[in-house]
Design an enzyme around this catalytic site. Structure first.
Site, PDB file in Angstrom:
ATOM      1  CG  HIS A 189      -1.678  -1.395   1.265  1.00  0.00           C
ATOM      2  ND1 HIS A 189      -2.685  -1.781   0.408  1.00  0.00           N
ATOM      3  CD2 HIS A 189      -1.438  -2.478   2.069  1.00  0.00           C
ATOM      4  CE1 HIS A 189      -3.054  -3.023   0.712  1.00  0.00           C
ATOM      5  NE2 HIS A 189      -2.314  -3.480   1.706  1.00  0.00           N
ATOM      6  CD  GLU A 241      -2.017  -3.816   4.950  1.00  0.00           C
ATOM      7  OE1 GLU A 241      -3.214  -3.542   4.777  1.00  0.00           O
ATOM      8  OE2 GLU A 241      -1.421  -4.717   4.333  1.00  0.00           O
ATOM      9  CG  HIS A 274       0.566  -6.786   2.258  1.00  0.00           C
ATOM     10  ND1 HIS A 274      -0.382  -5.941   1.734  1.00  0.00           N
ATOM     11  CD2 HIS A 274       1.492  -6.968   1.285  1.00  0.00           C
ATOM     12  CE1 HIS A 274      -0.058  -5.634   0.484  1.00  0.00           C
ATOM     13  NE2 HIS A 274       1.080  -6.240   0.179  1.00  0.00           N
ATOM     14  CD  GLU A 282      -1.892 -10.198   4.233  1.00  0.00           C
ATOM     15  OE1 GLU A 282      -1.702  -9.273   5.038  1.00  0.00           O
ATOM     16  OE2 GLU A 282      -2.554 -10.072   3.188  1.00  0.00           O
TER      17      GLU A 282
END
Ligand SMILES: [Zn+2]
Length: 282
Positions: free
Chosen positions: A75, A112, A167, A246
């Site tokens: 992101h 995040e 992430h 993740e």
């Protein structure tokens, strides 16, 4: 990884109280710049890194010399302000997919994007100290994108020996916690030739992450924290060994508390760096 809708984050940006944020600039967005300052390279703690490096490398022989590593911090801090740009569809071979997403945030508003930016910079510093050449796919946490296809292309162009996307997940079931590693599947495309190497990389990263952070395997996705997928653009389009981690569920209170602690983020970065190194060492 799972994104809050851009509209939700936009609302969070405007109405801080709605997301538990305390700064006028809003929750996710408001924290990003200060997080960068707080945790930029200059302030990264050196203790654990130097200790680990010293144990693994005799003087003058850096274990990752000659290796190229691309780190993709998931992101970007200003994505939520540019929905048209990040919602643009790009071709990820198995489908058309949004260029990027806003990412998720902890319930107290730690984004995040800020998390991935901080962990990635910490990891880069550790890997550079071990001799690797490291490239990140974005240069700040206050911009937009790049798109997922561009993120993959950066690793390909660098001819990375290994690449990793960082992430934090956003499952809204509060009992969902733990980490998992997403791996590419064969899709009758260019990624096929690195699926095997990516699997090995993913196992090394998983093992090092568990050992280094103590965060358990995900209790809601994957098998022993491994999850093979064919819909992730950054993996589908990679021609170098690549995985997506993740690191935990940012919507889970236990995982979130760890992610918001700079010392714990250093542990995460060290664990991920160790996993990369284990894969790259002969
Ligand atoms: Zn993400």
């Amino acid at each position: 990884m799972r994104a809050l809708p851009a509209t939700v984050l936009a609302v969070c940006g405007l109405i801080a109280s709605a997301c538990g944020g305390t700064e006028p600039g809003g929750a996710a967005a408001g924290q990003a710049p200060s997080t960068v300052q707080e945790t930029g390279k200059a302030s990264v703690q050196d203790g654990p890194t130097e200790t680990a490096t010293a144990k693994q490398a005799p003087p003058g022989a850096k274990p990752l010399a000659g290796k190229i590593i691309v780190i993709d911090p998931g992101h970007n801090g200003a994505n939520y302000r540019h929905p048209a740009e990040i919602n643009r569809k790009v071709n990820v071979l198995t489908q058309m997919k949004e260029c990027d997403t806003t990412g998720t945030a902890t319930k107290s508003g730690y984004s995040e994007a800020a998390f991935t930016w901080d962990v990635s910079n910490r990891m880069a510093k550790i890997l550079e100290q071990r001799g690797a050449t490291v490239k990140l796919t974005r240069s700040s946490n206050d911009g937009v994108g790049p798109c997922i296809d561009k993120r993959a292309a950066i690793g390909n162009k660098a001819r990375a020996d290994a690449a990793i996307s960082v992430h934090g997940d956003g499952s809204d079931n509060p009992s969902h916690r733990g980490f998992h590693v997403i791996l590419p599947k064969k899709i009758n495309g260019p990624v096929d030739k690195v699926v095997g190497a990516s699997t090995k990389l993913g196992i090394d990263v998983r093992d090092a992450y568990l050992k280094g952070t103590g965060i358990p395997y995900s209790n809601y996705v994957g098998t022993k924290a491994l999850n093979f997928r064919n819909d992730i653009g950054g993996l589908n389009l990679s021609t170098v060994p690549k995985v997506l981690v993740e690191c935990g569920n940012m919507r889970n209170a236990v995982d979130a508390a760890k992610f918001q602690d700079p010392k714990f983020r250093q542990r995460i970065a060290l664990a991920l760096a160790n996993g990369m190194q284990h894969y790259l060492e002969p």
